[in-house]
Design a protein around this motif. Structure first.
Motif, PDB file in Angstrom:
ATOM      1  N   MET A 264       0.824  -1.211   0.000  1.00 46.08           N
ATOM      2  CA  MET A 264       0.000   0.000   0.000  1.00 46.08           C
ATOM      3  C   MET A 264       0.854   1.256   0.000  1.00 46.08           C
ATOM      4  SD  MET A 264      -2.795   1.641  -0.090  1.00 46.08           S
ATOM      5  CE  MET A 264      -4.112   0.427   0.110  1.00 46.08           C
ATOM      6  N   GLY A 265       1.971   1.243   0.723  1.00 42.68           N
ATOM      7  CA  GLY A 265       2.829   2.426   0.775  1.00 42.68           C
ATOM      8  C   GLY A 265       3.325   2.830  -0.587  1.00 42.68           C
ATOM      9  N   GLU A 266       3.662   1.842  -1.432  1.00 43.91           N
ATOM     10  CA  GLU A 266       4.142   2.143  -2.775  1.00 43.91           C
ATOM     11  C   GLU A 266       3.028   2.710  -3.647  1.00 43.91           C
ATOM     12  OE1 GLU A 266       5.797  -1.494  -4.153  1.00 43.91           O
ATOM     13  OE2 GLU A 266       7.487  -1.464  -2.740  1.00 43.91           O
ATOM     14  N   VAL A 267       1.799   2.233  -3.447  1.00 42.52           N
ATOM     15  CA  VAL A 267       0.663   2.783  -4.191  1.00 42.52           C
ATOM     16  C   VAL A 267       0.386   4.216  -3.743  1.00 42.52           C
ATOM     17  CG1 VAL A 267      -1.796   2.516  -4.709  1.00 42.52           C
ATOM     18  CG2 VAL A 267      -0.333   0.491  -4.566  1.00 42.52           C
ATOM     19  N   LEU A 268       0.486   4.453  -2.431  1.00 42.59           N
ATOM     20  CA  LEU A 268       0.243   5.806  -1.918  1.00 42.59           C
ATOM     21  C   LEU A 268       1.280   6.808  -2.408  1.00 42.59           C
ATOM     22  CD1 LEU A 268      -0.843   5.090   1.770  1.00 42.59           C
ATOM     23  CD2 LEU A 268      -2.301   5.766  -0.156  1.00 42.59           C
ATOM     24  N   ASP A 269       2.452   6.323  -2.773  1.00 44.24           N
ATOM     25  CA  ASP A 269       3.490   7.223  -3.293  1.00 44.24           C
ATOM     26  C   ASP A 269       3.017   7.982  -4.526  1.00 44.24           C
ATOM     27  OD1 ASP A 269       5.312   6.565  -1.347  1.00 44.24           O
ATOM     28  OD2 ASP A 269       6.344   5.054  -2.545  1.00 44.24           O
ATOM     29  N   ARG A 270       2.071   7.410  -5.262  1.00 44.67           N
ATOM     30  CA  ARG A 270       1.592   8.081  -6.475  1.00 44.67           C
ATOM     31  C   ARG A 270       0.105   8.425  -6.409  1.00 44.67           C
ATOM     32  NH1 ARG A 270       0.668   3.597 -11.128  1.00 44.67           N
ATOM     33  NH2 ARG A 270       0.435   1.714  -9.892  1.00 44.67           N
ATOM     34  N   THR A 271      -0.437   8.534  -5.186  1.00 45.53           N
ATOM     35  CA  THR A 271      -1.865   8.791  -4.997  1.00 45.53           C
ATOM     36  C   THR A 271      -2.129  10.269  -4.723  1.00 45.53           C
ATOM     37  OG1 THR A 271      -2.224   6.557  -4.128  1.00 45.53           O
ATOM     38  CG2 THR A 271      -3.872   8.216  -3.586  1.00 45.53           C
ATOM     39  N   ASP A 272      -3.152  10.809  -5.402  1.00 48.09           N
ATOM     40  CA  ASP A 272      -3.582  12.183  -5.161  1.00 48.09           C
ATOM     41  C   ASP A 272      -4.923  12.247  -4.436  1.00 48.09           C
ATOM     42  OD1 ASP A 272      -1.446  13.757  -6.626  1.00 48.09           O
ATOM     43  OD2 ASP A 272      -2.107  12.398  -8.202  1.00 48.09           O
ATOM     44  N   LEU A 273      -5.661  11.135  -4.442  1.00 45.42           N
ATOM     45  CA  LEU A 273      -6.903  11.032  -3.675  1.00 45.42           C
ATOM     46  C   LEU A 273      -7.131   9.560  -3.362  1.00 45.42           C
ATOM     47  CD1 LEU A 273      -9.527  12.211  -2.457  1.00 45.42           C
ATOM     48  CD2 LEU A 273     -10.609  11.819  -4.690  1.00 45.42           C
ATOM     49  N   LEU A 274      -7.244   9.241  -2.085  1.00 51.83           N
ATOM     50  CA  LEU A 274      -7.518   7.871  -1.631  1.00 51.83           C
ATOM     51  C   LEU A 274      -8.990   7.796  -1.282  1.00 51.83           C
ATOM     52  CD1 LEU A 274      -7.784   5.732   0.949  1.00 51.83           C
ATOM     53  CD2 LEU A 274      -6.334   5.086  -0.990  1.00 51.83           C
ATOM     54  N   VAL A 275      -9.700   6.871  -1.905  1.00 48.41           N
ATOM     55  CA  VAL A 275     -11.129   6.677  -1.669  1.00 48.41           C
ATOM     56  C   VAL A 275     -11.336   5.281  -1.091  1.00 48.41           C
ATOM     57  CG1 VAL A 275     -13.435   6.674  -2.707  1.00 48.41           C
ATOM     58  CG2 VAL A 275     -11.647   8.163  -3.644  1.00 48.41           C
ATOM     59  N   THR A 276     -12.173   5.176  -0.055  1.00 54.70           N
ATOM     60  CA  THR A 276     -12.446   3.868   0.531  1.00 54.70           C
ATOM     61  C   THR A 276     -13.754   3.926   1.302  1.00 54.70           C
ATOM     62  OG1 THR A 276     -11.524   2.079   1.887  1.00 54.70           O
ATOM     63  CG2 THR A 276     -11.155   4.339   2.659  1.00 54.70           C
ATOM     64  N   VAL A 277     -14.238   2.766   1.692  1.00 55.97           N
ATOM     65  CA  VAL A 277     -15.411   2.717   2.568  1.00 55.97           C
ATOM     66  C   VAL A 277     -14.957   2.920   4.011  1.00 55.97           C
ATOM     67  CG1 VAL A 277     -17.322   1.307   3.420  1.00 55.97           C
ATOM     68  CG2 VAL A 277     -16.716   1.247   0.989  1.00 55.97           C
ATOM     69  N   SER A 278     -13.969   2.140   4.454  1.00 59.70           N
ATOM     70  CA  SER A 278     -13.480   2.309   5.823  1.00 59.70           C
ATOM     71  C   SER A 278     -12.128   1.642   6.045  1.00 59.70           C
ATOM     72  CB  SER A 278     -14.484   1.724   6.831  1.00 59.70           C
ATOM     73  OG  SER A 278     -14.693   0.333   6.600  1.00 59.70           O
ATOM     74  N   SER A 279     -11.351   1.460   5.001  1.00 61.37           N
ATOM     75  CA  SER A 279     -10.083   0.760   5.105  1.00 61.37           C
ATOM     76  C   SER A 279      -9.082   1.495   5.988  1.00 61.37           C
ATOM     77  CB  SER A 279      -9.478   0.561   3.715  1.00 61.37           C
ATOM     78  OG  SER A 279      -8.165   0.041   3.798  1.00 61.37           O
ATOM     79  N   THR A 280      -8.230   0.715   6.671  1.00 64.74           N
ATOM     80  CA  THR A 280      -7.128   1.292   7.431  1.00 64.74           C
ATOM     81  C   THR A 280      -6.182   2.067   6.527  1.00 64.74           C
ATOM     82  OG1 THR A 280      -7.284  -0.508   9.034  1.00 64.74           O
ATOM     83  CG2 THR A 280      -5.229   0.724   9.007  1.00 64.74           C
ATOM     84  N   ALA A 281      -6.232   1.791   5.224  1.00 66.04           N
ATOM     85  CA  ALA A 281      -5.429   2.559   4.272  1.00 66.04           C
ATOM     86  C   ALA A 281      -5.728   4.047   4.375  1.00 66.04           C
ATOM     87  CB  ALA A 281      -5.693   2.072   2.849  1.00 66.04           C
ATOM     88  N   ALA A 282      -6.938   4.398   4.812  1.00 65.75           N
ATOM     89  CA  ALA A 282      -7.273   5.814   4.991  1.00 65.75           C
ATOM     90  C   ALA A 282      -6.354   6.467   6.020  1.00 65.75           C
ATOM     91  CB  ALA A 282      -8.735   5.960   5.419  1.00 65.75           C
ATOM     92  N   LEU A 283      -6.058   5.741   7.102  1.00 64.77           N
ATOM     93  CA  LEU A 283      -5.177   6.292   8.131  1.00 64.77           C
ATOM     94  C   LEU A 283      -3.749   6.409   7.615  1.00 64.77           C
ATOM     95  CD1 LEU A 283      -6.503   4.398  11.277  1.00 64.77           C
ATOM     96  CD2 LEU A 283      -7.229   6.597  10.338  1.00 64.77           C
ATOM     97  N   GLU A 284      -3.318   5.457   6.790  1.00 64.88           N
ATOM     98  CA  GLU A 284      -1.990   5.554   6.175  1.00 64.88           C
ATOM     99  C   GLU A 284      -1.902   6.801   5.296  1.00 64.88           C
ATOM    100  OE1 GLU A 284      -0.036   1.887   4.752  1.00 64.88           O
ATOM    101  OE2 GLU A 284      -1.939   0.891   5.188  1.00 64.88           O
ATOM    102  N   ALA A 285      -2.970   7.035   4.518  1.00 66.20           N
ATOM    103  CA  ALA A 285      -2.983   8.207   3.638  1.00 66.20           C
ATOM    104  C   ALA A 285      -3.010   9.500   4.445  1.00 66.20           C
ATOM    105  CB  ALA A 285      -4.190   8.130   2.697  1.00 66.20           C
TER     106      ALA A 285
END
Length: 442
Positions: A264-285
């Motif tokens: 996920m960290g590598e994907v977030l490196d190129r993310t400009d907007l993170l969309v989710t229902v309730s994933s912990t990835a939101a807290l990483e972003a």
């Protein structure tokens, strides 16, 4: 075993899924480094055998080689503790397994038992009381935020249980470079979850809206971030993988919408907007200050987990996102959630590290006293122990652990049979069960 003071402690991590292994290993490195973190040994790795035992690919994705961990039953792990001796054990497990191991370790009656650490791998949005009471008895129950620490103590106080093990920390896998908007890049990532939402219609709705967003913004890169490949299991069951649903999406996927796996960290490196229902990835972003949106399209419901984000300022819908909405997080909410976007993350584990070190310095540790005992939960605890082949007193049932670890051809044959059985189980969950369920609805 004597108390440890100047020497880095021997640490073991027992996990039951890819995500929990990641949490457990990173937690171990952060809280048990000893006087000199540079000299800390890599924790010994154990995987608790079960439906979610990760594959070699999943382990590699969270930074571990499959041949460096041992797959064990509860009884086999208890034997390893008895024979090998560890100073600290991180139980990165579902609540029932934590409770079983606590009783199992108590039944070993070791001359000096290890310090036991447990916690949650992400957002705690369901089974709060059940999960916490199953973890009670560990020396350290980590809370990922001030908000969680307050809730955890309230649950323990409510049943008259000891609250001292509750220790505020943070999610151990937050990190990465702070977000910077780059000219010419506009990437939207939808982070899926294995079990939220659950129904086929809801998943198809979200997939359709993601595809619709990609078509509405053809110059924008849109990514569907998947948790696992078909046939693999994560912490939660995934009966309806998005990649399979995408194969039958009317009109197919637009050319600017891609399916991605990986860290996920590598994907977030190129993310400009993170969309989710309730994933912990939101807290990483949010930790990296990446714009983040929590969807309300299917409602704000406990079953979805997005109620956890009430007051965050992040709740929005695909309609609003399609028209340019970029939610702005509430700073007070962020501070209570352990996101530590203000730079305090490096000190987030100080309290946990100090508690573990203090316990290690003690000449002896107190007996394990879980809240659940044969006296407090006679209709609940025996079943939990039995699922892990442990007797009511925590000792392994006859035949629960082989006399010795098989070698050579026998080990290859055993592992082959296990992989085949696990594959058949996953096929049944992901292919057969949904068909039977749909037939039952006719």
């Amino acid at each position: 075993m004597s108390s440890r003071t100047s020497q880095a402690p021997r640490v073991a991590v027992l996990a039951d899924s890819d995500t929990r292994w990641k949490w457990g290993a990173l937690t171990a490195r952060r809280i048990a480094a000893g006087d000199d973190p540079a000299e800390a040994a890599e924790p010994a790795g154990f995987l608790l055998r079960g439906r979610a035992t990760p594959t070699a690919r999943q382990l590699a994705e969270v930074g571990v080689a499959a041949d460096t961990v041992r797959e064990v039953t509860a009884a086999e792990f208890l034997r390893a503790l008895r024979d090998e001796g560890y100073d600290v054990v991180v139980l990165a497990l579902v609540g029932g397994a934590v409770q079983a191991l606590l009783h199992g370790i108590a039944a070993l009656r070791l001359p000096r038992r290890p310090v036991l650490v447990t916690g949650y791998v992400g957002v705690v949005y369901e089974k709060l009381a059940d999960g916490l009471l199953l973890r009670h008895g560990a020396d350290v129950v980590l809370a990922n935020s001030r908000h969680d620490a307050d809730r955890f103590r309230a649950v323990y106080e409510g049943v008259g249980a000891d609250t001292s093990p509750v220790t505020e920390a943070a999610l151990p896998f937050l990190g990465g470079a702070p977000y910077e908007r780059r000219e010419g890049r506009d990437t939207v990532v939808f982070a899926v979850q294995p079990s939220v939402p659950e129904s086929r219609s809801d998943r198809l709705y979200l997939l359709g809206r993601l595809a619709g967003h990609a078509r509405l913004h053809p110059s924008r890169e849109v990514l569907l971030k998947l948790r696992s490949r078909p046939g693999e299991h994560t912490t939660h069951l995934e009966e309806l993988p998005y990649q399979r649903l995408a194969e039958g999406l009317p009109g197919g996927l637009p050319p600017n919408l891609s399916l991605v796996y990986g860290h996920m960290g590598e994907v977030l490196d190129r993310t400009d907007l993170l969309v989710t229902v309730s994933s912990t990835a939101a807290l990483e972003a949010l930790h990296r200050r990446i714009p983040t949106a929590i969807l309300t399209d299917l409602g704000v419901r406990e079953a979805l987990g997005n109620h956890h984000f009430l007051g965050s300022g992040l709740l929005t819908s695909w309609d609003r996102i399609d028209h340019g909405d970029r939610p702005v997080p509430d700073e007070e909410w962020l501070a209570r959630q352990g996101v530590a976007a203000d730079g305090r993350y490096e000190t987030a584990f100080d309290a946990a590290r100090e508690r573990v070190a203090a316990l290690l310095r003690r000449p002896e540790l107190p007996p394990l006293t879980p809240y659940y005992t044969p006296a407090t939960a006679p209709g609940y605890l025996p079943g939990i122990l039995a699922r892990h082949r442990l007797a009511p007193d925590g000792s392994p049932l006859p035949g629960a652990a082989p006399a010795a670890e098989p070698t050579g051809v026998r080990r290859v044959l055993r592992d082959t049979v296990r992989r085949a059985a696990r594959g058949a189980y996953r096929h049944g969950v992901q292919r057969v069960a949904p068909v039977i369920r749909r037939m039952g609805e006719l």
